[in-house]
Design a protein around this motif. Structure first.
Motif, PDB file in Angstrom:
ATOM      1  N   HIS A  65      29.095 -23.313  56.273  1.00  0.00           N
ATOM      2  CA  HIS A  65      28.290 -22.843  55.142  1.00  0.00           C
ATOM      3  C   HIS A  65      26.789 -22.987  55.434  1.00  0.00           C
ATOM      4  N   HIS A 117      32.009 -30.388  62.776  1.00  0.00           N
ATOM      5  CA  HIS A 117      32.420 -29.972  61.438  1.00  0.00           C
ATOM      6  C   HIS A 117      33.902 -29.586  61.342  1.00  0.00           C
ATOM      7  N   HIS A 154      35.478 -30.097  56.966  1.00  0.00           N
ATOM      8  CA  HIS A 154      35.905 -28.695  56.872  1.00  0.00           C
ATOM      9  C   HIS A 154      37.172 -28.495  56.025  1.00  0.00           C
TER      10      HIS A 154
HETATM   11 ZN    ZN Z   1      33.213 -27.282  53.401  1.00  0.00          ZN
END
Ligand code: ZN
Length: 247
Positions: A65, A117, A154
């Motif tokens: 994001h 991530h 994530h």
């Molecule tokens: Zn997320």
């Protein structure tokens, strides 16, 4: 590296949750905060969350994001609500916030810890299955014998995987996981700002390298207040409602 590391992930611009977590962490006498990405997206306070992280001098990697918001790339593969949130966030952030997000590296090694991530070397991929775990343990081993613990986010679900076979440990909070020097570990602290494991409280973990253990924590926060901001901002109602049930 020694001491106590607070591990946070998937903050997603949820200021109420992040504030509650940082209050708890500060009371726990830790040496550093590491953040596994997705600082922004979904919720309504991206600038404030970036400021808090900066004030705390958190060591932070980029989430998908953060990259989508700051780099302005293609977001066709995002879900509808996620895409709307990215578009909203691109408009809401200051130039300072954008520069902070843009400067985040994809992965960082901090002593025996490896921060990323989604998956090792791939921000967008999830670690969900045993197969994913085995693949990631192999990539972790490829980084050298010094790296013992992979820290990831994530999935928005707290998880701890042990050894090359990816044995799953129980992380229902409060949980304590002993860390043996002969094993490698993959640890997900769960999500601060949008938990999806059925527990709506904000999640974080503490890695204590002196005591050789990881502990998993949850903290209640003012969900109503966060919801109101999401609705007032014109973000999708579903993003506000899912916070109530932690899904
Ligand atoms: Zn997320």
């Amino acid at each position: 590296m020694t001491g106590r590391t607070a591990v946070i992930a998937d903050l997603h611009a949820n200021l109420e949750a992040l504030t509650a977590v940082i209050e708890q962490i500060t009371a726990m006498d830790i040496d550093r905060i590491v953040c596994l990405g997705d600082v922004v997206g979904y919720n309504a306070n991206p600038n404030e969350c970036v400021d808090l992280l900066r004030n705390q001098k958190a060591i932070c990697v980029a989430g998908n994001h953060d990259i989508a918001v700051a780099e302005g790339g293609n977001i066709d593969f995002f879900t509808n609500a996620a895409r709307q949130a990215v578009v909203w966030t691109r408009r809401a952030i200051t130039e300072e916030t954008r520069r902070f997000l843009l400067a985040l590296p994809r992965e960082i090694q901090v002593g025996p810890l490896f921060l990323f991530h989604g998956s090792v070397h791939d921000t967008d991929r999830y670690i969900m299955t045993r197969r994913d775990a085995v693949d990631n343990f192999r990539m972790l081993a490829g980084l050298g014998s010094r790296v013992r613990v992979g820290l990831f986010g994530h999935t928005h679900q707290a998880a701890a995987l042990v050894g090359e076979a990816g044995t799953v440990a129980d992380v229902s909070s409060p949980a304590i996981l002993g860390l043996l020097p002969e094993n490698r570990y993959l640890i997900n602290p769960g999500s601060v700002g949008q938990p999806r494991d059925g527990d709506p409280r904000a999640a974080f973990a503490i890695l204590d390298q002196d005591a050789q253990r990881a502990t998993f924590h949850r903290v209640a926060y003012d969900i109503r207040r966060c919801r109101d901001k999401i609705l007032r901002a014109g973000l999708p109602t579903a993003l506000a409602d899912r916070l109530l049930i932690g899904r």
